[in-house]
Structure formats: C-alpha cells, structure tokens
Motif scaffolding. Structure first.
Motif, short mmCIF file in Angstrom:
data_model
loop_
_atom_site.label_atom_id
_atom_site.label_comp_id
_atom_site.label_asym_id
_atom_site.label_seq_id
_atom_site.Cartn_x
_atom_site.Cartn_y
_atom_site.Cartn_z
N ILE A 107 0.54 -1.10 0.01
CA ILE A 107 -0.09 0.13 0.05
C ILE A 107 1.04 1.17 0.08
O ILE A 107 1.73 1.40 0.90
CB ILE A 107 -0.95 0.06 1.30
N GLU A 108 0.58 2.05 -0.90
CA GLU A 108 1.60 3.43 -0.95
C GLU A 108 0.63 4.53 -1.08
O GLU A 108 -0.23 4.76 -2.01
CB GLU A 108 2.21 3.38 -2.43
N GLY A 109 0.38 5.09 0.06
CA GLY A 109 -0.57 6.19 0.08
C GLY A 109 -1.84 5.86 0.01
O GLY A 109 -2.37 4.96 0.65
N ASP A 110 -2.78 6.13 -1.04
CA ASP A 110 -3.98 5.87 -1.38
C ASP A 110 -4.19 4.66 -2.41
O ASP A 110 -5.28 4.07 -2.78
CB ASP A 110 -4.98 6.96 -1.64
N SER A 111 -3.02 4.23 -2.76
CA SER A 111 -2.91 3.31 -3.96
C SER A 111 -2.72 1.89 -3.33
O SER A 111 -1.92 1.70 -2.37
CB SER A 111 -1.56 3.41 -4.98
N ILE A 112 -3.35 0.70 -3.83
CA ILE A 112 -3.18 -0.71 -3.37
C ILE A 112 -2.69 -1.60 -4.51
O ILE A 112 -3.01 -1.40 -5.43
CB ILE A 112 -4.24 -1.00 -2.58
N TYR A 113 -1.83 -2.33 -4.05
CA TYR A 113 -1.23 -3.41 -5.16
C TYR A 113 -1.85 -4.73 -4.75
O TYR A 113 -1.46 -5.20 -3.47
CB TYR A 113 0.14 -3.36 -5.21
N LEU A 114 -2.55 -5.52 -5.45
CA LEU A 114 -3.26 -6.74 -5.10
C LEU A 114 -2.32 -7.84 -5.80
O LEU A 114 -1.78 -7.74 -7.02
CB LEU A 114 -4.51 -6.88 -5.25
N GLN A 115 -2.35 -9.12 -5.03
CA GLN A 115 -1.98 -10.49 -5.72
C GLN A 115 -3.09 -11.26 -5.69
O GLN A 115 -3.67 -11.42 -4.72
CB GLN A 115 -0.79 -10.81 -4.86
N LEU A 116 -3.39 -11.90 -6.84
CA LEU A 116 -4.68 -12.74 -7.22
C LEU A 116 -3.74 -14.36 -7.35
O LEU A 116 -3.13 -14.31 -8.38
CB LEU A 116 -5.38 -12.39 -8.26
N ASN A 117 -3.70 -14.91 -6.48
CA ASN A 117 -3.33 -16.36 -6.55
C ASN A 117 -4.38 -17.38 -6.83
O ASN A 117 -5.12 -17.52 -6.18
CB ASN A 117 -2.62 -16.66 -4.99
N ILE A 118 -4.43 -18.03 -7.96
CA ILE A 118 -5.22 -18.90 -8.47
C ILE A 118 -4.49 -20.41 -8.76
O ILE A 118 -3.65 -20.35 -9.36
CB ILE A 118 -6.15 -18.43 -9.31
N SER A 119 -5.31 -21.26 -8.75
CA SER A 119 -5.20 -22.46 -9.47
C SER A 119 -6.28 -23.08 -10.29
O SER A 119 -7.32 -23.07 -9.92
CB SER A 119 -4.90 -23.64 -8.14
N GLU A 120 -5.89 -23.53 -11.42
CA GLU A 120 -6.87 -23.98 -12.42
C GLU A 120 -7.05 -25.50 -12.02
O GLU A 120 -6.49 -26.22 -11.43
CB GLU A 120 -6.26 -24.21 -13.76
N LEU A 121 -8.56 -25.71 -12.19
CA LEU A 121 -9.08 -27.13 -12.25
C LEU A 121 -8.22 -27.77 -13.08
O LEU A 121 -7.87 -27.56 -14.19
CB LEU A 121 -10.42 -27.06 -12.45
N PRO A 122 -7.76 -29.22 -12.71
CA PRO A 122 -7.27 -30.10 -13.91
C PRO A 122 -8.32 -30.14 -15.04
O PRO A 122 -9.60 -30.41 -14.96
CB PRO A 122 -7.22 -31.25 -13.24
N LYS A 123 -7.53 -30.46 -16.36
CA LYS A 123 -8.56 -30.70 -17.44
C LYS A 123 -8.26 -32.07 -17.80
O LYS A 123 -7.00 -32.46 -17.63
CB LYS A 123 -7.73 -29.72 -18.55
N LEU A 124 -9.34 -32.59 -18.53
CA LEU A 124 -9.24 -34.09 -19.06
C LEU A 124 -8.64 -33.95 -20.43
O LEU A 124 -8.96 -33.24 -21.41
CB LEU A 124 -10.55 -34.38 -19.02
N SER A 125 -7.57 -34.46 -20.57
CA SER A 125 -6.87 -34.46 -21.97
C SER A 125 -7.07 -35.50 -22.88
O SER A 125 -7.21 -35.30 -23.89
CB SER A 125 -5.36 -34.09 -21.89
N GLU A 126 -7.38 -36.70 -22.26
CA GLU A 126 -7.87 -37.83 -23.14
C GLU A 126 -8.63 -38.77 -22.56
O GLU A 126 -8.56 -38.82 -21.26
CB GLU A 126 -6.37 -38.66 -23.71
N VAL A 127 -9.38 -39.52 -23.09
CA VAL A 127 -10.23 -40.66 -22.75
C VAL A 127 -9.82 -42.05 -22.84
O VAL A 127 -9.53 -42.20 -23.89
CB VAL A 127 -11.80 -40.30 -23.16
#
Length: 127
Positions: A107-127
């Motif tokens: 946080i710098e003054g009235d500015s905020i820097y955010l970090q978005l940490n996400i994980s994807e759901l696994p994808k089905l690549s072959e059947v």
C-alpha cells in the motif's frame, strides 16, 4: 522454638505479588488496545487499485484473468469490501479455478497493489 501465631506477613506479601501481576496485565492490555488500527474492520479502508498481479498454476493470460474478475486499474475499492468479494464470485462462476485468493502486496498512500493467487482445475486431456 517459637511458633508463629499470625500469618499476616505471608498474606500481605502474596497480596502485593497479586497487585503487581494485575497492574502489569492492565498496563499490557491498555498498550495493546492503543496499538490497534483505529479503522473498524467491518467498514474497510478505501484505496485506488494500482495493479493486480496474477500468480499460481494457470494457463490463461494474466490480463484475461483480471478482466474476468471485473477489477480494473484506477478503480476505487474498499478493503475488505464488495469489490474483492464480487471478483472472487465472478471467477468462481467460471468453473475454471479451484483456489482463488487475494493478497495485499503493498500500500502506497491511497494506492493498493493486489496479488491474485489462483489454481486451475485439472483438465481432461484424453479418454
């Protein structure tokens, strides 16, 4: 040998020790209360969103993920507040991610820097 009839000296020493402990606890409690932030947590603080960094296990473009969240640079946000809650809901409704976490980088003054940490759901690549 003399036998002590009155135990007032031992009791008065114990009372003094108890008083010292109580005064110490009282002073410690007051100093902790003064050290806390004056802004109530449920109201939040208002900031201007300076940047959102996207981290985690994703195959999507970072800017695409930020756009999906509905957050924009320069936007006024309240932390904690509705804007971040809505961003989490929007990303959750996509059904692409299993973990969605926001962190404050700085946080710098009235500015905020955010970090978005996400994980994807696994994808089905072959059947």
């Amino acid at each position: 040998m003399e036998k002590q009839v009155n135990k007032l000296n031992k009791i008065s020493v114990q009372i003094k020790h108890i008083k010292i402990v109580l005064v110490t606890l009282f002073i410690g409690t007051i100093s902790q209360l003064q050290a806390q932030d004056k802004t109530p947590f449920d109201q939040g603080a208002k900031y201007i969103l300076a940047n959102v960094d996207v981290t985690g296990k994703i195959s999507y473009n970072q800017q695409t993920v930020v756009t999906f969240s509905g957050l924009e640079k320069g936007q006024n946000i309240t932390v904690p507040g509705e804007e971040i809650s809505n961003a989490i809901k929007k990303l959750g409704k996509l059904g692409l991610f299993n973990e969605i976490d926001f962190y404050i980088n700085k946080i710098e003054g009235d500015s905020i820097y955010l970090q978005l940490n996400i994980s994807e759901l696994p994808k089905l690549s072959e059947v």
